[in-house]
Design a protein around this motif. Structure first.
Motif, short mmCIF file in Angstrom:
data_model
loop_
_atom_site.label_atom_id
_atom_site.label_comp_id
_atom_site.label_asym_id
_atom_site.label_seq_id
_atom_site.Cartn_x
_atom_site.Cartn_y
_atom_site.Cartn_z
N GLY A 4 -4.31 13.29 9.07
CA GLY A 4 -5.26 13.20 7.96
C GLY A 4 -4.92 13.99 6.72
N GLN A 5 -3.68 14.47 6.59
CA GLN A 5 -3.31 15.20 5.39
C GLN A 5 -2.05 14.61 4.76
OE1 GLN A 5 -2.09 19.33 5.67
NE2 GLN A 5 -2.97 19.81 3.65
N GLY A 6 -2.07 14.47 3.44
CA GLY A 6 -0.91 13.97 2.74
C GLY A 6 0.06 15.08 2.38
N THR A 7 1.24 14.68 1.86
CA THR A 7 2.28 15.64 1.51
C THR A 7 2.74 15.39 0.08
OG1 THR A 7 3.10 15.77 3.79
CG2 THR A 7 4.64 16.42 2.04
N LEU A 8 2.76 16.45 -0.72
CA LEU A 8 3.39 16.38 -2.03
C LEU A 8 4.78 16.97 -1.87
CD1 LEU A 8 1.89 17.18 -5.49
CD2 LEU A 8 4.17 18.01 -4.89
N LEU A 9 5.78 16.12 -2.02
CA LEU A 9 7.17 16.55 -1.89
C LEU A 9 7.73 16.82 -3.29
CD1 LEU A 9 9.79 17.07 -0.37
CD2 LEU A 9 10.25 14.60 -0.46
N PHE A 10 8.05 18.09 -3.54
CA PHE A 10 8.64 18.46 -4.82
C PHE A 10 10.14 18.56 -4.65
CE2 PHE A 10 10.14 21.83 -7.75
CZ PHE A 10 9.87 21.18 -8.94
N VAL A 11 10.88 17.76 -5.43
CA VAL A 11 12.34 17.73 -5.34
C VAL A 11 12.91 18.28 -6.63
CG1 VAL A 11 14.39 16.31 -4.93
CG2 VAL A 11 12.20 15.69 -3.86
N PRO A 54 10.70 3.75 0.52
CA PRO A 54 9.72 3.29 1.52
C PRO A 54 8.63 4.31 1.81
CG PRO A 54 11.86 3.74 2.54
CD PRO A 54 12.08 3.77 1.07
N TYR A 55 8.96 5.59 1.70
CA TYR A 55 7.97 6.64 1.99
C TYR A 55 7.01 6.82 0.83
CZ TYR A 55 11.33 7.51 5.68
OH TYR A 55 12.16 7.35 6.75
N MET A 56 7.47 6.51 -0.38
CA MET A 56 6.58 6.51 -1.54
C MET A 56 5.63 5.32 -1.46
SD MET A 56 9.50 7.40 -4.41
CE MET A 56 8.44 7.13 -5.83
N GLU A 57 6.16 4.16 -1.06
CA GLU A 57 5.37 2.94 -1.06
C GLU A 57 4.28 2.94 0.01
OE1 GLU A 57 8.35 -0.02 -0.64
OE2 GLU A 57 8.82 -0.11 -2.78
N ASP A 58 4.56 3.53 1.20
CA ASP A 58 3.54 3.50 2.25
C ASP A 58 2.65 4.74 2.22
OD1 ASP A 58 4.99 5.58 3.42
OD2 ASP A 58 5.76 4.40 5.09
N GLY A 59 2.84 5.63 1.21
CA GLY A 59 1.97 6.78 1.05
C GLY A 59 2.30 7.96 1.94
N THR A 60 3.46 7.92 2.61
CA THR A 60 3.84 9.06 3.45
C THR A 60 4.00 10.32 2.61
OG1 THR A 60 4.97 7.61 5.02
CG2 THR A 60 5.57 9.94 5.06
N ILE A 61 4.57 10.16 1.43
CA ILE A 61 4.74 11.30 0.51
C ILE A 61 4.25 10.92 -0.88
CG2 ILE A 61 6.74 12.27 1.73
CD1 ILE A 61 8.45 11.07 -0.61
N LEU A 62 3.85 11.93 -1.62
CA LEU A 62 3.65 11.80 -3.06
C LEU A 62 4.82 12.56 -3.67
CD1 LEU A 62 1.61 10.89 -5.33
CD2 LEU A 62 0.95 13.28 -5.40
N LEU A 63 5.70 11.85 -4.37
CA LEU A 63 6.92 12.46 -4.89
C LEU A 63 6.68 13.05 -6.29
CD1 LEU A 63 10.01 12.95 -4.65
CD2 LEU A 63 10.30 10.77 -5.86
N VAL A 64 7.11 14.31 -6.45
CA VAL A 64 7.19 14.92 -7.77
C VAL A 64 8.61 15.44 -7.91
CG1 VAL A 64 6.35 16.70 -9.33
CG2 VAL A 64 4.75 15.56 -7.78
N GLY A 65 9.37 14.77 -8.76
CA GLY A 65 10.75 15.19 -8.98
C GLY A 65 10.87 15.98 -10.26
N ALA A 66 11.83 16.89 -10.30
CA ALA A 66 12.08 17.69 -11.50
C ALA A 66 13.54 17.53 -11.90
CB ALA A 66 11.76 19.16 -11.25
N THR A 67 13.76 17.34 -13.19
CA THR A 67 15.13 17.19 -13.67
C THR A 67 15.25 17.74 -15.08
OG1 THR A 67 16.87 15.58 -14.19
CG2 THR A 67 14.60 14.84 -14.46
#
Length: 436
Positions: A109-116, A132-145
């Motif tokens: 029941g908890q989501g994950t914010l993955l900071f890359v 695929p993990y972004m599309e099915d909601g497994t992770i919320l991606l926050v990338g930094a560049t």
């Protein structure tokens, strides 16, 4: 480590040996300094948080402006588990562990914010692995560049994310950060007002760098506030951010070029100096300066191109740093020269017409006829020798017979091209008279 910082007066007193940057870490979005273009109530992140609909994000900006901190605070505000990895130190096996752990959290029941961090360091195939993990909601991606996402991230990843630009901190932001540091350390910086501004300028828009500099200054034993000169002797100025092969390289040469085109010698010299201070190859600048003379001054001042070539030659003879003055003088001359891109426009139009007309041959009357066969074919027939014509101008057609005569070169009413314009119009009148 986080990038922007503030302290919570209700929190437990920090350990004295913790770095200042860590002690001033923000504990809410409201405490973040700067970046209101993305964090304000009407800005993208502000609107997302208000609506409770946070999406996948790419933070693009220089170091020390808040990318890591904002990502961590977004996770807290959205009740997401925060996971941070660096593309520099992580591989496929590490990503698989992150994704597997995120799936388990989803089941609980908890989501994950993955900071890359440095997400552009992942190759295209590794970037595809996030999809695929972004599309099915497994992770919320926050990338930094720190690099331009348009060039460094693949289209599939960009299409599923919103790119937010974080800007270098201004002097007002850095002053606010300095005041917070003084409150945290319970004493003022031992600097004069001028030295205080110099210290902030040394940080070059990087909040983390500023706090590291403040820690150094606060450790000094001084009887009186130090002035800017004394500060400079104790601290080495932070090198300006400049990537000779990346976005900054192209951004600064564009700024130099457009400053010359805009007839602003002060701005042009500033951008030239920025590039040289950043370690740019002066030979590259000599080539580009010469290109500017050809493209933007052209025949409005025929001397401009010659002066640039001479400046280039002077640099080759003197080397750095003495030869760089010749390049600077060339830049100032170009900025103040009359401008015309008529030759550049004419050449591009000629190239376009050449592609369109393919292999259309020249008219036979302007072809040489060294053999009898070529004479029989009409080569050189009725050619008018211009020196024998009235006004030294025959008005013959020199284009292929099936190509309608275009107007490619249109001189401007500036500089030497004003004289060339008169000549163009003169020959056009003669040609019209010959045709009638």
């Amino acid at each position: 480590m986080a990038d922007l910082f503030d302290s919570d007066p209700k929190a437990a007193p920090p350990a004295p040996n913790r770095p200042l940057a860590d002690r001033l870490r923000p504990r809410s979005i409201e405490q973040v300094i700067g970046q209101q273009q993305v964090l304000g109530p009407e800005a993208p992140l502000g609107a997302m948080l208000a609506a409770g609909q946070l999406g996948n994000l790419i933070f693009w900006g220089p170091p020390g402006v808040g990318k890591t901190t904002i990502a961590r605070l977004l996770a807290n505000a959205s009740d997401l588990h925060f996971v941070q990895i660096s593309a520099i130190f992580s591989g496929v096996a590490d990503l698989k562990k992150v994704f597997d752990a995120a799936r388990i959290r989803v089941q609980n029941g908890q989501g994950t914010l993955l900071f890359v961090d440095e997400i552009h360091r992942f190759n295209k195939a590794q970037q595809d692995g996030f999809l695929p993990y972004m599309e099915d909601g497994t992770i919320l991606l926050v990338g930094a560049t720190t690099e331009n996402p348009s060039f460094e991230l693949n289209a599939a990843l960009l299409s599923r994310s919103q790119v937010l630009v974080l800007e270098r901190l201004g002097l007002a932001d850095l002053e606010l950060m300095t005041q917070r540091a003084e409150r945290e350390l319970d004493r003022a910086l031992p600097l004069t007002g001028e030295a205080r501004e110099a210290l902030q300028e040394m940080a070059d828009g990087d909040g983390r760098a500023l706090l590291n500099l403040i820690e150094q200054v606060m450790a000094w034993k001084t009887d009186a506030p130090l002035d800017a000169e004394a500060l400079a002797t104790r601290l080495m100025r932070r090198a300006a951010k400049y990537d000779k092969s990346g976005d900054e390289h192209y951004n600064l040469i564009s700024a130099l070029h457009k400053s010359v085109r805009g007839s602003d010698p002060d701005a042009a010299l500033y951008w030239l100096a920025r590039m040289l201070e950043g370690g740019e190859d002066p030979r590259y600048l000599a080539r580009r300066i010469t290109r500017i003379a050809i493209e933007d001054i052209g025949l409005a001042d025929p001397q401009a191109q010659t002066l640039c070539l001479h400046a280039w030659e002077v640099f080759e003879r003197l080397g750095s740093p003495e030869g760089e003055l010749a390049l600077a003088q060339a830049v100032a001359y170009l900025a103040l020269a009359p401008k015309s891109n008529a030759g550049y426009v004419a050449y591009k139009a000629a190239r376009k017409l050449a592609r369109k007309t393919g292999s259309a041959p020249p008219p036979k009357h302007i072809l040489n006829a060294p053999t009898s066969l070529m004479k029989d074919q009409g080569y050189g027939k009725d050619y008018a020798y211009d020196h024998d014509a009235e006004d030294g101008f025959s008005g013959q057609n020199y284009f292929p017979e099936d190509v309608k005569r275009p107007v490619l070169y249109s001189p401007v009413e500036r500089g030497f091209e004003r004289e060339l314009k008169k000549r163009v119009e003169y020959f056009a009148r003669l040609r019209s008279q010959r045709d009638t």
